[in-house]
Design an enzyme around this catalytic site. Sequence first.
Site, PDB file in Angstrom:
ATOM      1  N   HIS A  58       0.846  -1.203   0.000  1.00 57.54           N
ATOM      2  CA  HIS A  58       0.000   0.000   0.000  1.00 57.54           C
ATOM      3  C   HIS A  58       0.875   1.244   0.000  1.00 57.54           C
ATOM      4  O   HIS A  58       1.512   1.581   0.994  1.00 57.54           O
ATOM      5  CB  HIS A  58      -0.927   0.014   1.216  1.00 57.54           C
ATOM      6  CG  HIS A  58      -1.951   1.104   1.134  1.00 57.54           C
ATOM      7  ND1 HIS A  58      -3.293   0.848   0.916  1.00 57.54           N
ATOM      8  CD2 HIS A  58      -1.845   2.446   1.194  1.00 57.54           C
ATOM      9  CE1 HIS A  58      -3.957   1.991   0.866  1.00 57.54           C
ATOM     10  NE2 HIS A  58      -3.096   2.984   1.028  1.00 57.54           N
ATOM     11  N   HIS A  60       1.550   5.376  -2.105  1.00 56.07           N
ATOM     12  CA  HIS A  60       1.068   6.454  -2.987  1.00 56.07           C
ATOM     13  C   HIS A  60       2.276   7.065  -3.691  1.00 56.07           C
ATOM     14  O   HIS A  60       2.872   8.028  -3.202  1.00 56.07           O
ATOM     15  CB  HIS A  60       0.303   7.514  -2.187  1.00 56.07           C
ATOM     16  CG  HIS A  60      -0.972   6.986  -1.616  1.00 56.07           C
ATOM     17  ND1 HIS A  60      -2.190   7.122  -2.247  1.00 56.07           N
ATOM     18  CD2 HIS A  60      -1.215   6.272  -0.491  1.00 56.07           C
ATOM     19  CE1 HIS A  60      -3.134   6.539  -1.521  1.00 56.07           C
ATOM     20  NE2 HIS A  60      -2.571   6.010  -0.444  1.00 56.07           N
ATOM     21  N   GLN A 153      -9.373   9.388  -5.439  1.00 56.03           N
ATOM     22  CA  GLN A 153      -9.065   9.958  -4.119  1.00 56.03           C
ATOM     23  C   GLN A 153     -10.154  10.908  -3.603  1.00 56.03           C
ATOM     24  O   GLN A 153     -10.422  10.968  -2.414  1.00 56.03           O
ATOM     25  CB  GLN A 153      -7.733  10.717  -4.220  1.00 56.03           C
ATOM     26  CG  GLN A 153      -7.313  11.415  -2.959  1.00 56.03           C
ATOM     27  CD  GLN A 153      -5.939  10.976  -2.477  1.00 56.03           C
ATOM     28  OE1 GLN A 153      -5.060  10.620  -3.247  1.00 56.03           O
ATOM     29  NE2 GLN A 153      -5.769  10.992  -1.184  1.00 56.03           N
ATOM     30  N   HIS A 211      -9.589   1.851  -0.267  1.00 51.04           N
ATOM     31  CA  HIS A 211      -9.365   2.561   0.993  1.00 51.04           C
ATOM     32  C   HIS A 211     -10.715   2.486   1.708  1.00 51.04           C
ATOM     33  O   HIS A 211     -11.698   3.058   1.226  1.00 51.04           O
ATOM     34  CB  HIS A 211      -9.028   4.021   0.743  1.00 51.04           C
ATOM     35  CG  HIS A 211      -7.598   4.266   0.367  1.00 51.04           C
ATOM     36  ND1 HIS A 211      -7.044   3.801  -0.785  1.00 51.04           N
ATOM     37  CD2 HIS A 211      -6.606   4.941   1.015  1.00 51.04           C
ATOM     38  CE1 HIS A 211      -5.766   4.176  -0.843  1.00 51.04           C
ATOM     39  NE2 HIS A 211      -5.476   4.866   0.240  1.00 51.04           N
ATOM     40  N   GLU A 214     -11.299   4.631   6.554  1.00 49.82           N
ATOM     41  CA  GLU A 214     -10.107   5.241   7.172  1.00 49.82           C
ATOM     42  C   GLU A 214     -10.572   6.472   7.952  1.00 49.82           C
ATOM     43  O   GLU A 214     -10.378   7.613   7.539  1.00 49.82           O
ATOM     44  CB  GLU A 214      -9.052   5.614   6.125  1.00 49.82           C
ATOM     45  CG  GLU A 214      -7.734   6.019   6.791  1.00 49.82           C
ATOM     46  CD  GLU A 214      -6.664   6.480   5.808  1.00 49.82           C
ATOM     47  OE1 GLU A 214      -6.963   6.597   4.616  1.00 49.82           O
ATOM     48  OE2 GLU A 214      -5.526   6.734   6.261  1.00 49.82           O
ATOM     49  N   ASP A 310       2.439   3.166   2.904  1.00 50.25           N
ATOM     50  CA  ASP A 310       1.438   4.202   2.589  1.00 50.25           C
ATOM     51  C   ASP A 310       2.076   5.484   2.043  1.00 50.25           C
ATOM     52  O   ASP A 310       1.807   5.879   0.916  1.00 50.25           O
ATOM     53  CB  ASP A 310       0.559   4.504   3.808  1.00 50.25           C
ATOM     54  CG  ASP A 310      -0.809   5.084   3.429  1.00 50.25           C
ATOM     55  OD1 ASP A 310      -1.068   5.280   2.232  1.00 50.25           O
ATOM     56  OD2 ASP A 310      -1.616   5.337   4.339  1.00 50.25           O
ATOM     57  N   TRP A 316       0.841  14.171   3.351  1.00 44.30           N
ATOM     58  CA  TRP A 316       0.215  13.597   4.548  1.00 44.30           C
ATOM     59  C   TRP A 316       1.213  13.202   5.622  1.00 44.30           C
ATOM     60  O   TRP A 316       0.873  13.069   6.791  1.00 44.30           O
ATOM     61  CB  TRP A 316      -0.608  12.359   4.151  1.00 44.30           C
ATOM     62  CG  TRP A 316      -1.695  12.708   3.196  1.00 44.30           C
ATOM     63  CD1 TRP A 316      -2.929  13.208   3.510  1.00 44.30           C
ATOM     64  CD2 TRP A 316      -1.640  12.654   1.769  1.00 44.30           C
ATOM     65  NE1 TRP A 316      -3.634  13.452   2.362  1.00 44.30           N
ATOM     66  CE2 TRP A 316      -2.875  13.122   1.281  1.00 44.30           C
ATOM     67  CE3 TRP A 316      -0.662  12.242   0.846  1.00 44.30           C
ATOM     68  CZ2 TRP A 316      -3.167  13.197  -0.080  1.00 44.30           C
ATOM     69  CZ3 TRP A 316      -0.952  12.319  -0.499  1.00 44.30           C
ATOM     70  CH2 TRP A 316      -2.189  12.792  -0.947  1.00 44.30           C
TER      71      TRP A 316
HETATM   72 FE   FE2 Z   1      -3.529   5.109   1.287  1.00 43.90          FE
END
Ligand code: FE2
Length: 428
Positions: A58, A60, A153, A211, A214, A310, A316
Amino acid sequence: MALDLLVTGATLADGRAGIDIGIKDGRIAEIGPVVHGQAERTLDAAGRLVVPPFVDSHFHMDATLSLGLPRLNRSGTLLEGIALWGELKPLLTEEAVVERALAYVDLAVAQGIGAIRSHVDVCDPKLTGVRGLLKVREIVAPYLTLQLVAFPQDGLYRYPGARDLLLQALDMGVDVIGGIPHFERTMAEGTASVTDLCTLATERGLMIDLHCDETDDPLSRHIEAYAAEVQRHGLGGRATASHLTSMHSMDNYYASKLLPLIAESGMNVIANPLINIAIQGRHDAYPKRRGLTRVPEMLEQGIPVALGHDCVMDPWYSLGSGDMLDVAHMAIHALHMTSVDAMTACLDAVTTTPAAILQLEDYGLAVGCNADLVILDAADPVDAIRTKAARLHVLRRGKVIAGSPPRRATLALPGRPDAVSWSRPTAG
Ligand code: FE2
């Protein structure tokens, strides 16, 4: 048999020691305490742990290494991260996406990662990230298996045109269907997106990785509908739920019904301990929730659980280093997985389990598998995670493609050795 390379004296994650691995034409030709083939070259593991490559299930990659663009996430919160990504997205160029992704792959491969599943945002009319990462997938193929997920997203229904963009991305060759039901405008639209995407996965014969939930909201229960749809369509192990952090906060009675439902569906779960320990629980006074999903309970039910990285240095998350042992280390702490078996399971969760989730072919330390392996400066799985052991040699298809020196510090103390080592002395 004439071998190309013989790795000698390996210790395996299951505890077997004194194992030799014979490699021929990029594959494992022999493995065991006695290998009959003769090799031109040998590589002595000297009792150290040898594992198949790390797999990050997982990630990005369209956002990675963009830290500071166009500005830093000063608060370190998810909300500022989302706002920042919204500012950065219109500024992205294909060239910049490719350049940053390649730099990240270098870092990942150097640390023994052999495969990455990366979500790529399709909520962009130009599909800049998709175009960039499809290019990257091709460039890195000789040394890293990159699998891409078409990820809406900003919501499959919430972002205008997202569904068409997702289909376009799949037509362009993106491998896996993504989604984000908890980010749709209503619970009902979230559930509808789950049904829609599972139907699409069935029609196209593709894997699906959403996803899912979350959030810290215990009533975010899209996983229930997801597990039911996975079962109805017979998707089984082709389906994966990522994050599932709402399960941390769910009522225990409800969770006791939900866990067997997930197990029955045959789906996989991916938890992302570095990110969710940092992002969840932000609205809490003390005590603050950890916000990770119920990994030990899932493993008890036989649900395959992998751990993902991630984010690395993006809107983030300002931290991260591409080290899957760092991910396993956080999971052990944040999930109270400190029993010997649980710690070992955390190594599986960054190697063999995600390899199965990604449906990687010929992965593993067995005859016939690709000769992809990592020699760690560690005696066993716990030692590897404890020290975030140096990746002494990283092999892909039988060739050394990366390596790091053992971790050492010099000492200048009278009467003491001149260096300290992180590694535990190996037996014998
Ligand atoms: Fe993610």
